[in-house]
Scaffold this motif. Structure first.
Motif, PDB file in Angstrom:
ATOM      1  N   TYR A 193      -1.031  15.564  -5.600  1.00 47.78           N
ATOM      2  CA  TYR A 193      -0.528  15.552  -6.979  1.00 47.78           C
ATOM      3  C   TYR A 193      -1.621  15.805  -8.009  1.00 47.78           C
ATOM      4  O   TYR A 193      -1.362  15.717  -9.206  1.00 47.78           O
ATOM      5  N   GLY A 194      -2.803  16.133  -7.546  1.00 48.13           N
ATOM      6  CA  GLY A 194      -3.898  16.388  -8.464  1.00 48.13           C
ATOM      7  C   GLY A 194      -4.529  15.103  -8.959  1.00 48.13           C
ATOM      8  O   GLY A 194      -4.528  14.076  -8.275  1.00 48.13           O
ATOM      9  N   ARG A 195      -5.039  15.139 -10.188  1.00 48.85           N
ATOM     10  CA  ARG A 195      -5.750  14.016 -10.774  1.00 48.85           C
ATOM     11  C   ARG A 195      -4.758  12.918 -11.174  1.00 48.85           C
ATOM     12  O   ARG A 195      -3.747  13.196 -11.820  1.00 48.85           O
ATOM     13  N   LEU A 196      -5.073  11.681 -10.784  1.00 45.68           N
ATOM     14  CA  LEU A 196      -4.189  10.548 -11.046  1.00 45.68           C
ATOM     15  C   LEU A 196      -4.837   9.633 -12.072  1.00 45.68           C
ATOM     16  O   LEU A 196      -5.988   9.241 -11.923  1.00 45.68           O
TER      17      LEU A 196
ATOM     18  N   LEU B 138      -9.144  10.060 -10.283  1.00 47.67           N
ATOM     19  CA  LEU B 138      -9.161  11.323 -11.008  1.00 47.67           C
ATOM     20  C   LEU B 138      -9.766  12.429 -10.147  1.00 47.67           C
ATOM     21  O   LEU B 138      -9.065  13.289  -9.631  1.00 47.67           O
ATOM     22  N   ARG B 139     -11.058  12.421 -10.008  1.00 45.95           N
ATOM     23  CA  ARG B 139     -11.718  13.459  -9.218  1.00 45.95           C
ATOM     24  C   ARG B 139     -11.275  13.410  -7.758  1.00 45.95           C
ATOM     25  O   ARG B 139     -11.129  14.441  -7.104  1.00 45.95           O
ATOM     26  N   GLY B 140     -11.036  12.217  -7.245  1.00 51.32           N
ATOM     27  CA  GLY B 140     -10.633  12.065  -5.845  1.00 51.32           C
ATOM     28  C   GLY B 140      -9.211  12.508  -5.562  1.00 51.32           C
ATOM     29  O   GLY B 140      -8.855  12.733  -4.413  1.00 51.32           O
ATOM     30  N   LYS B 141      -8.371  12.584  -6.598  1.00 52.95           N
ATOM     31  CA  LYS B 141      -6.994  13.064  -6.462  1.00 52.95           C
ATOM     32  C   LYS B 141      -6.239  12.326  -5.360  1.00 52.95           C
ATOM     33  O   LYS B 141      -5.592  12.922  -4.499  1.00 52.95           O
ATOM     34  N   ARG B 142      -6.295  11.005  -5.438  1.00 53.06           N
ATOM     35  CA  ARG B 142      -5.632  10.182  -4.428  1.00 53.06           C
ATOM     36  C   ARG B 142      -5.393   8.787  -4.985  1.00 53.06           C
ATOM     37  O   ARG B 142      -5.951   8.402  -6.010  1.00 53.06           O
ATOM     38  N   LEU B 143      -4.556   8.033  -4.300  1.00 55.03           N
ATOM     39  CA  LEU B 143      -4.316   6.636  -4.623  1.00 55.03           C
ATOM     40  C   LEU B 143      -5.015   5.779  -3.573  1.00 55.03           C
ATOM     41  O   LEU B 143      -4.781   5.930  -2.378  1.00 55.03           O
ATOM     42  N   TRP B 144      -5.876   4.883  -4.031  1.00 57.40           N
ATOM     43  CA  TRP B 144      -6.577   3.975  -3.132  1.00 57.40           C
ATOM     44  C   TRP B 144      -5.882   2.618  -3.090  1.00 57.40           C
ATOM     45  O   TRP B 144      -5.407   2.118  -4.124  1.00 57.40           O
TER      46      TRP B 144
ATOM     47  N   SER C 137       0.808  -1.208   0.000  1.00 59.16           N
ATOM     48  CA  SER C 137       0.000   0.000   0.000  1.00 59.16           C
ATOM     49  C   SER C 137       0.842   1.260   0.000  1.00 59.16           C
ATOM     50  O   SER C 137       2.002   1.265   0.388  1.00 59.16           O
ATOM     51  N   ALA C 138       0.202   2.379  -0.416  1.00 58.09           N
ATOM     52  CA  ALA C 138       0.867   3.675  -0.357  1.00 58.09           C
ATOM     53  C   ALA C 138       0.761   4.240   1.041  1.00 58.09           C
ATOM     54  O   ALA C 138      -0.137   3.912   1.785  1.00 58.09           O
ATOM     55  N   HIS C 139       1.698   5.121   1.405  1.00 58.72           N
ATOM     56  CA  HIS C 139       1.724   5.690   2.756  1.00 58.72           C
ATOM     57  C   HIS C 139       1.865   7.196   2.655  1.00 58.72           C
ATOM     58  O   HIS C 139       2.640   7.700   1.866  1.00 58.72           O
TER      59      HIS C 139
END
Length: 367
Positions: A326-329, A298-304, A31-33
């Protein structure tokens, strides 16, 4: 944003699915941290691999892992980016491509798992007659022999799908949106609102549940495909106004759109394994690594990150990382042979509102 160019010479290109056909050699990534320090199995602070991008959409790696191919949606360009990001080479543009003034253009890219002998590279893009899947041949010097394999997938300004991935069965999987024509998602004879399964030569893959290209139906705008270590297919899907979805795809499955958005609870329709409010996700790319699905929002601007269970179909608690940083991913991809992810932004699109060249590719190290 549409900046279609005249066909240019295509230079050396090629990309390959990072995992093998058995999907057992995928490098472990967890996972990302959200902090620079890393916990066991979790990524640390992202660093920038490459800059100067305009809506990078698809990412796929060369067989030896030395470089990745990246598509840019609105310019139809294909680039080669070295693993360290220091070498970025324009390979050319994909012919017969068009934009839709919205989400269409040059989208997914994948390479034949037998690339060393076939030299085939596959792309999904918008053209005059609709969205299509095409094949080219990479001879080590240039990308040539453009050949449409499946034409006439309905296009629209929005909801074009576009992701490509090879499965452990050696067949090519593709996501298609409903092209803002909702009933098509439930029509088994339509290519829209589906996950398609093709042979390498562009025919319906043997064993498809309805005897045509359709592998699953009832999708709105699927943009993420990833296989886990057991060969199971996970899909990320953008919802309408309520819920985005993470689905576990099975042949012949009906995933509900437009009857329902999110969980249905209706006989004959398959509920998603996880949902989010659309403001928190709008997922595009997906990757599976080390027992978890990762979704670029994209809209959430995060990594799940969503843990998955190897012994059953249960999933764990979803956790978000890098919220708003980082904005839209757009895409998330496992780096072959390393404990890393590549994560791309898409802030230069209409919703991001940033100028051309403002997007980047990030490296996410795994602790």
């Amino acid at each position: 944003m549409a900046r279609a160019r005249t066909l240019t010479t295509l230079a050396a290109a090629g990309a390959v699915l990072a995992a093998s056909l058995t999907l057992t050699t995928t490098p472990p990534i967890a996972s990302a941290h959200p902090t620079p320090s890393t916990a066991a199995g979790e990524p640390g602070r992202p660093t920038t691999v490459s800059t100067g991008w305009t809506i990078p959409w698809g990412v796929s790696w060369l067989p030896d892992g030395s470089a990745a191919l990246v598509t840019e949606r609105d310019d139809f360009r294909v680039w080669r980016v070295s693993r360290d990001g220091k070498d970025k080479q324009l390979l050319g543009t994909v012919p017969e491509s068009q934009t839709t003034g919205g989400e269409g253009g040059l989208m997914g890219i994948a390479v034949d798992p037998a690339w060393n002998t076939s030299r085939h590279v596959y792309v999904m893009h918008t053209s005059a007659e609709g969205n299509r899947i095409a094949r080219m041949t990479y001879d080590g010097t240039s990308l040539t022999g453009y050949k449409p394999l499946l034409k006439g997938i309905k296009k629209n300004r929005y909801h074009n799908g576009g992701r490509l991935a090879f499965g452990p069965d050696g067949h090519l999987y593709a996501t298609t949106g409903d092209a803002q024509d909702k009933p098509l998602a439930q029509d088994k004879n339509s290519l829209s609102g589906k996950i398609l399964r093709l042979t390498k030569d562009g025919g319906p893959a043997p064993g498809n549940p309805f005897g045509n290209y359709v592998y699953s139906l009832g999708h709105r705008n699927p943009q993420g495909l990833a296989f886990d270590a057991r060969g199971r297919l996970w899909e990320a899907e953008l919802g309408d106004s309520k819920r985005d979805e993470l689905n576990l795809i099975k042949p012949g499955g009906n995933y509900g759109w437009p009857t329902c958005e999110g969980a249905c609870g209706v006989a004959g329709l398959t509920d998603p394994k996880k949902t989010w409010p659309v403001a928190d996700a709008s997922p595009s790319g997906a990757a599976v690594i080390d027992g978890a699905v990762y979704l670029a929002a994209l809209r959430g601007k995060r990594l799940w990150r969503v843990p998955i269970n190897a012994d059953n179909e249960n999933v764990g608690t979803a956790k978000a990382y890098y919220v708003g940083e980082y904005g839209r991913l757009r895409s998330v991809t496992a780096v072959p042979g390393a404990d890393e992810l590549w994560l791309s932004t898409t802030n230069a699109d209409a919703n991001g509102g940033q100028p051309d060249g403002s997007d980047k590719i990030l490296r996410v190290p795994i602790g």
